[in-house]
Scaffold this active site. Structure first.
Site: not given
Length: 936
Positions: A58, A102, A127
């Site tokens: 990422k 995460q 997200d």
């Protein structure tokens, strides 16, 4: 389908294309705002290596695109509360546009992952996992953040050229991250969708009907070729590790679809790896850039989304308090959002007022400022001529009726007038600040903070004199720098004093007897003390007092006095400070007295600077309120207009100018007439801020001009003479010179002057026409009759139009004098230009003080003339516009922290007194309703 089987959809290639597109978007953003960079924060708890692999992917993608990605590493020992606090910090950071946590969390403690994903602001949830964003997707609102993996799947399907609308789609799996949102997205793309899961019967038969098959079931190679409709699009979201002795690692990655078999039947298929995985990262980057674009749009947006409050004026016009209570204010958080403030920049005090963080100036540093308009008045009657009311009418007209971004910037009123005779300062009639009770009383406590700071300094000043009188040098020094656990050291403020004394030593035990005597003894001359205690009420018996009469003070007494709180130099410092650092330095520089050698003694010498700054930290933040028509009002600071500069704060104006932006307006008020408030607004406030006002609005009334023409005395509480309630053009014409002098005052600074004739019910059209013609003949840019008191913003639309045109004229603002001029010359320039005086004469005492201040280095400061507001001259009894008179200056002193020298033109009372019948008699609290009664 090709002869070799399905077309393979290489997600990695599509992702690279998307990265390039996003990179170009970021470059376009930087062209609009060079210092702008999209910001992504990746929060990781613990250090799982599989998570680290994804995070590195990422960050690499973000760097390629131009996104600032920061890996926020948190320990495994973190608690849920601590993690949520960290996420909230990121939510409040304007540099952050996207936040991902995460998963899975690698922590020692039990943490609810759902609470963590929901702790991320929906506006930064790139997200797409927040409950609000999930809910928006469920109802077909695709304007929120879409979950990255399903969005990547949809993008891959679209890039095959297969039409989604009308297709039969089957989703295998119902997870929160993939299956469920994928089904919703296909549904809203107009496919007919079936969701299969572990409890579904006849899965094979159902999947064979699918034109589009999305698989995320979590079982390696579960979907066989026999499950797939020939020619179907197959999107494999699974990623599983399978033993493979032919590989160096002993394992290989496979999906949830038996790829090599399915490839023979499907029309299009994604491989594992390099299929959906890279698309998840690409869509995460796309969400981040989308979030940044929204933030940039908010920052560059020129027009607010302000919804005005409707106003229906009653006849006859009720009292101010009845009008104010008849309008329900909008929630202040809603208003803050409408004008472009971020939630982190607003501290709510209930739901009708708030403080604004100074950080907004950092966020909007590159934004172009709006137009700057000062509202002043002619020489007023004791009743006032409605400057605040006119200001509020103007901003209501600009904001609610002309749809311009506009902010009113007002001083905070003292409680002295509120409980005395004059009343409040919220405006009046249908042009007011609301809630007016809160505006006129404690507000958010800024004046109380000023009082506490002022009196702390006074207490330290007298205490220091006492201790120096009762202790020898060594004992005094040892108490000032005491031993703590066997060691002693100088505090930072004490080190600054040593530097001013030219002592370079930092070890308290290394000073000589002469040095510690010089350090410890300020040797204040009590006859030179300028610092007074304050209280925010009218109390005439505090005008002259003696302190130190207790036997404990050992006969060390002195005569002093109280001033009203808004007369404190600290209030002027608050108004003129540009930031916390500037305020602290100004507080340090305040001169409280001179020592016996004639040198200034400052607050910093008394060791109190830091303590004062602590008391005033929140007070430096402006207060947000609103007008009757729901337009924003900034209320901040309230220095006296005759013994100080009489303007609201520089910080409030700066925040306002940035919020309104180019083409918007900040309208602020200068105290009393233009000869006092406006002159100081320009020569002191604008000189300090560097701002150049675009126009001046000069408020006048028929009543005041008649008084200057020789009309009968105007006395608060007494009926007006019929000269003021009947048409009298002759008397009005005789008073015109006062109006003309004030027009000339604005022109002396290069500002276009818009004359606002504030209408009273007894005025006549002929009287208005006389004032308009005289104003225009004298060079006013415009002269407008305004009925805002009775009609609100609708009655000031013509005034608003004139102000807009005046600001379009171009800015030719100039200051009246250079700082290099001697103090007397500066006084003379002000008096001859603004008042019409012939000369300025200093008393013997004032001459001596001018000499002392010049020698002490204060001669290059601007001058603050302390003069009666009731006349252009120094004598309140003289009306009209006298010329060639002598202005006597009785006293001179320095407000070094505020940054000006005060010239006292006669005795100006810094502590008002209560009248025989003050407003106290009318003010009460209704214990049944909780409402305040009797206010105006």
């Amino acid at each position: 389908m090709s002869s070799n089987g399905a077309n393979v959809i290489i997600g990695r290639a599509v992702a690279r294309t998307i990265h390039g597109e996003l990179g170009n978007e970021v470059l376009s953003m930087k062209k609009l705002l060079p210092n702008f960079t999209p910001g992504l924060r990746i929060v990781q708890v613990g250090g799982r290596e599989d998570s680290n692999v994804y995070i590195r992917m990422k960050i690499k993608a973000a760097e390629e695109i131009g996104i600032e990605a920061v890996h926020v590493k948190l320990p495994r020992t973190i608690t849920q509360v601590e993690l949520i606090d960290k996420i909230n910090d990121l939510n409040d950071d304007p540099r952050v546009h996207g936040i991902i946590v995460q998963m899975p969390l690698d922590c020692e403690r039990n943490i609810d992952s759902h609470r963590i994903t929901d702790a991320v602001s929906p506006e930064k949830d790139v997200d797409g996992l927040h409950t609000i964003n999930e809910g928006r997707l469920a109802i077909g609102d695709l304007g929120g953040f879409l979950p990255c993996t399903p969005w990547g799947c949809i993008e891959l399907i679209r890039r095959t050229g297969v039409e989604i609308a009308g297709a039969t789609a089957v989703v295998l799996g119902r997870s929160k991250i993939v299956g469920t949102p994928a089904a919703e997205m296909l549904k809203w793309a107009h496919a007919t969708v079936t969701v299969c899961h572990s409890k579904t019967r006849n899965i094979e038969e159902i999947t064979r009907t699918a034109d589009i098959l999305v698989v995320g079931i979590g079982v390696p190679e579960m979907v066989k070729a026999s499950w797939i409709k020939p020619g179907a699009v197959v999107i494999d979201c699974g990623i599983n590790v399978k033993p493979d002795p032919t590989k160096p690692s002993g394992t290989r990655l496979v999906g949830d679809v038996d790829y090599w078999e399915a490839k023979k039947v499907a029309g299009h298929i994604t491989p594992v790896p390099f299929g959906v995985g890279p698309m998840t990262v690409a869509m995460l980057m796309k969400n981040t850039v989308r979030s940044a674009a929204k933030a940039l749009d908010r920052q560059l947006r020129t027009q607010w989304t302000l919804e005005p409050l409707p106003l229906t004026p009653l006849r006859p016009v009720p009292s101010d308090i009845v009008i104010a209570r008849g309008q329900k204010p909008k929630d202040i958080a809603v208003l803050a959002k409408e004008i472009g403030l971020e939630p982190r920049e607003v501290s709510l005090y209930g739901n009708k007022k708030a403080k604004i963080s100074l950080s907004v100036l950092e966020r909007l540093a590159d934004k172009e400022a709006g137009n700057y308009v000062v509202v002043a008045g002619i020489t007023p009657t004791p009743l006032g001529e409605g400057k605040s009311t006119s200001l509020m009418g103007l901003v209501q007209a600009l904001g609610a009726h002309k749809q311009r971004n506009v902010i009113a910037a007002l001083r905070q009123p003292s409680q002295g007038p509120t409980f005395g005779i004059k009343g409040g300062a919220a405006g009046g009639g249908y042009a007011q600040v609301i809630p007016m009770e809160e505006f006129n009383l404690h507000l958010t406590g800024d004046i109380h903070a000023v009082s506490a700071a002022n009196n702390l300094l006074a207490a330290q000043l007298d205490t220091r004199i006492f201790h120096e009188c009762t202790q020898k040098d060594k004992a005094l020094y040892e108490r000032l720098v005491p031993r703590v656990k066997g060691q002693r050291k100088f505090s930072p403020i004490q080190l600054r004093r040593l530097q001013r004394l030219g002592i370079e030593k930092t070890d308290p035990d290394a000073l000589t007897e002469q040095e510690y005597g010089a350090f410890a003894r300020l040797d204040i001359d009590p006859e030179t003390i300028m610092w007074e205690r304050v209280v925010d009420i009218n109390d005439r018996y505090l005008r002259a007092i003696t302190v130190g009469q207790s036997p404990t003070e050992k006969g060390i007494t002195r005569e002093t006095r109280f001033s009203i709180a808004v007369a404190s130099e600290i209030m002027a410092v608050l108004a003129l400070s540009r930031c916390l650092k500037d305020m602290k330095q100004r507080l340090a520089d305040m001169v409280v007295a001179f020592d016996r050698a004639g040198k200034p003694v400052t607050a910093d010498d008394l060791g109190v600077t830091g303590a004062l700054a602590v008391l005033l930290k929140e007070a430096l933040e402006p207060n947000l309120m609103q007008s009757l028509e729901g337009t924003p009002v900034l209320v901040h600071a309230g220095p006296f207009a005759n013994i100080a500069h009489g303007c609201n704060s520089i910080i409030a104006d700066e925040i306002g100018l940035k919020l309104v932006g180019k083409g918007g307006f900040v309208c602020t008020e200068a105290g009393f007439g233009s000869d006092i408030g406006m002159e100081k607004f320009c020569n002191i406030k604008c000189r300090t801020s560097g701002r150049k006002p675009n126009a001046m609005v000069l408020v006048t009334t028929v009543r005041a001009i008649k008084m200057h023409g020789g009309g009968a005395a105007v006395t608060p509480g007494a009926p007006l003479n019929k000269q003021y309630t009947e048409e009298n053009l002759e008397l009005l014409e005789k008073g015109l010179p006062n109006l003309l002098q004030h027009i000339a005052n604005g022109q002396a600074f290069g500002m276009p002057v818009v004359v606002c004739i504030n209408v009273h019910v007894t005025d006549t059209p002929a009287e208005h026409e006389l004032l308009k013609k005289a104003s225009l003949k004298a060079g006013a840019f415009a002269a407008v009759v305004s009925t805002h008191w009775s009609d609100g913003g609708a009655g000031a639309v013509e005034l608003a139009d004139a102000v807009i045109k005046a600001c379009d004229k171009g800015n030719n603002f100039k200051l009246l004098y250079d700082l290099e001029l001697p103090l007397l010359d500066k006084m003379t320039k002000i008096a001859t230009t603004m008042y019409g005086a012939g000369q300025v004469v200093l008393s013997a005492s004032a001459q001596e003080k001018v000499k002392r201040l010049t020698e002490a280095g204060f001669g290059n400061l601007p001058v603050c003339m302390s003069k009666t507001s009731g006349s252009l001259s120094g004598d309140a009894k003289i009306k009209g516009a006298p010329k060639g008179f002598t202005l006597d200056v009785e006293d001179v002193y320095v407000s070094a922290g505020a940054g000006f020298v005060v010239a006292m033109c006669g005795e100006i009372t810094k502590m008002p007194g209560l009248s025989t019948r003050p407003a106290i008699y009318d003010i009460d609290l209704n214990t049944e309703t909780g409402q305040i009664e009797g206010l105006f």
